[in-house]
Design an enzyme around this catalytic site. Structure first.
Site, PDB file in Angstrom:
ATOM      1  CB  SER A 123      27.937  51.736  30.396  1.00  0.00           C
ATOM      2  OG  SER A 123      27.798  50.351  30.195  1.00  0.00           O
ATOM      3  CB  SER A 124      31.708  47.933  31.750  1.00  0.00           C
ATOM      4  OG  SER A 124      32.057  48.394  33.034  1.00  0.00           O
ATOM      5  CG  HIS A 147      33.139  53.265  34.090  1.00  0.00           C
ATOM      6  ND1 HIS A 147      32.277  53.950  34.925  1.00  0.00           N
ATOM      7  CD2 HIS A 147      32.434  52.189  33.631  1.00  0.00           C
ATOM      8  CE1 HIS A 147      31.108  53.359  34.938  1.00  0.00           C
ATOM      9  NE2 HIS A 147      31.174  52.268  34.182  1.00  0.00           N
ATOM     10  N   GLY A 205      24.914  52.683  41.518  1.00  0.00           N
ATOM     11  CA  GLY A 205      24.734  53.787  40.571  1.00  0.00           C
ATOM     12  C   GLY A 205      23.275  53.949  40.164  1.00  0.00           C
ATOM     13  CE  LYS A 230      25.211  52.432  33.125  1.00  0.00           C
ATOM     14  NZ  LYS A 230      24.531  51.374  32.362  1.00  0.00           N
ATOM     15  CG  ASP A 231      22.796  49.635  36.365  1.00  0.00           C
ATOM     16  OD1 ASP A 231      22.518  49.130  35.274  1.00  0.00           O
ATOM     17  OD2 ASP A 231      23.958  49.950  36.692  1.00  0.00           O
ATOM     18  CG  HIS A 273      32.566  51.081  38.323  1.00  0.00           C
ATOM     19  ND1 HIS A 273      32.967  50.940  37.015  1.00  0.00           N
ATOM     20  CD2 HIS A 273      31.532  50.240  38.494  1.00  0.00           C
ATOM     21  CE1 HIS A 273      32.204  50.032  36.417  1.00  0.00           C
ATOM     22  NE2 HIS A 273      31.325  49.592  37.287  1.00  0.00           N
ATOM     23  N   GLY A 302      33.497  45.020  37.922  1.00  0.00           N
ATOM     24  CA  GLY A 302      34.840  45.355  37.442  1.00  0.00           C
ATOM     25  C   GLY A 302      34.822  46.207  36.186  1.00  0.00           C
ATOM     26  CG  ASN A 303      35.799  47.459  31.904  1.00  0.00           C
ATOM     27  OD1 ASN A 303      35.006  48.108  31.258  1.00  0.00           O
ATOM     28  ND2 ASN A 303      37.073  47.402  31.567  1.00  0.00           N
TER      29      ASN A 303
HETATM   30  O1  PAF Z   1      25.529  46.797  38.668  1.00  0.00           O
HETATM   31  C1  PAF Z   1      26.341  45.848  38.646  1.00  0.00           C
HETATM   32  O2  PAF Z   1      27.507  45.991  38.298  1.00  0.00           O
HETATM   33  C2  PAF Z   1      25.851  44.467  39.051  1.00  0.00           C
HETATM   34  O3  PAF Z   1      24.541  44.250  38.638  1.00  0.00           O
HETATM   35  C3  PAF Z   1      26.023  44.177  40.555  1.00  0.00           C
HETATM   36  C4  PAF Z   1      25.177  45.111  41.397  1.00  0.00           C
HETATM   37  C5  PAF Z   1      27.485  44.311  40.941  1.00  0.00           C
HETATM   38  C6  PAF Z   1      25.578  42.759  40.866  1.00  0.00           C
HETATM   39  O4  PAF Z   1      26.332  41.822  40.159  1.00  0.00           O
END
Ligand code: PAF
Length: 284
Positions: free
Chosen positions: A187-188, A34, A149, A151-152, A37, A31-32
């Site tokens: 990023s949130s 941006h 994403g 980014k992760d 997302h 959530g949150n």
């Molecule tokens: O990247 C995220 O926002 C979280 O790690 C995810 C993939 C939704 C799992 O909770």
């Protein structure tokens, strides 16, 4: 957009869509929302017929001293954004639904090795929490595609490994990091930064980009580049956790004389806010 709160409701919609021949894409989020997302949702809409978004701040992936309680929760706003972009379903489970209130007793999915390095070193258990909740979401929706994403980067890597190891018939799509005009990765957690910290924050991407430039122009001294980059971050006011040049295929330390497909990853704190970023590239 339909907001599903329980699994029966979510599954009956999925069943209906699948029997009409629709491909389903899942975008798991906390959530949150941006623009980053929303770019995942956009990709989902390109590769599938139905876009399902989950919003769940997963306690299993937060350590005891992390920011679970202050993680921004903005459901009304998120719902509005998802309606505007035409998402088909929003899933907003709670802890009772995901873990039956027995977090510590839940079946866990762990991806050993790669979960223990980089972010996994300072956040033990984090990636097991991520893999577990993502596996649960995959089992609920059985999507054809799931979108994450870049980014992760390490998270995306681990999810791809999980899907492969567990023979999950799901295509995993990564989407390039969305950045603010000054280069800061969206990023949130950026919302936690003070005005002063927000000015410093783009240095993280500047350091990564500078290192990439040096490597592309033939600098092969990985450890000197890493040390110099860490120093620049510290001097700017960060408390750097790691800044490292890795091989994209397995996240092992890169040998710049040999390896072509590379990623530079970093995590650093600005005050209480932990930022991560990366740049990936291929040498000719
Ligand atoms: O990247 C995220 O926002 C979280 O790690 C995810 C993939 C939704 C799992 O909770």
């Amino acid at each position: 957009m339909i907001t599903a709160k329980n699994i029966t409701e979510a599954r009956s919609l999925i069943k209906r869509w699948k029997s009409a021949g629709d491909r389903i894409a899942l975008v798991p989020t906390m959530g949150n929302l941006h623009e980053g997302h929303l770019s995942l949702c956009e990709k989902a809409g390109i590769v599938a017929d139905r876009v399902v978004v989950s919003i769940y701040v997963n306690p299993l992936q937060f350590g005891a001293n992390e920011d679970l309680d202050r993680y921004p929760r903005t459901l009304k706003d998120d719902q509005k954004k998802l309606t505007e972009i035409g998402a088909d379903m929003l899933f907003t489970p709670d802890n009772q639904l995901m873990y039956r209130d027995a977090l510590e007793k839940t079946t866990q999915v762990s991806v050993p090795g790669v979960s223990d390095i980089l972010c996994g070193q300072s956040r033990p258990g984090h990636f097991t929490g991520v893999a577990t909740v993502v596996a649960k979401l995959f089992n609920i929706f059985q999507p054809d595609v799931a979108v994450f994403g870049e980014k992760d980067y390490q998270q995306l890597f681990i999810i791809k490994r999980m899907v492969k190891d567990l023979f999950m018939p799901i295509q995993i799509e990564g989407v390039a990091t969305k950045r603010e005009a000054d280069g800061l990765a969206m990023s949130s957690r950026n919302g936690f930064l003070s005005e002063e910290q927000r000015k410093i924050a783009p240095t993280l991407y500047q350091v990564l980009s500078f290192m990439r430039e040096r490597i592309v122009s033939g600098d092969a001294q990985a450890s000197r580049l890493e040390v110099d980059g860490m120093r620049t971050l510290s001097e700017a006011g960060f408390q750097p956790e790691y800044l490292t040049i890795r091989r994209s295929q397995d996240l092992a330390a890169a040998d710049l004389a040999e390896d072509k497909s590379l990623v530079i990853l970093a995590a650093a704190k600005l005050g209480d806010t932990r930022l991560i970023d990366n740049v990936s590239f291929t040498l000719q």
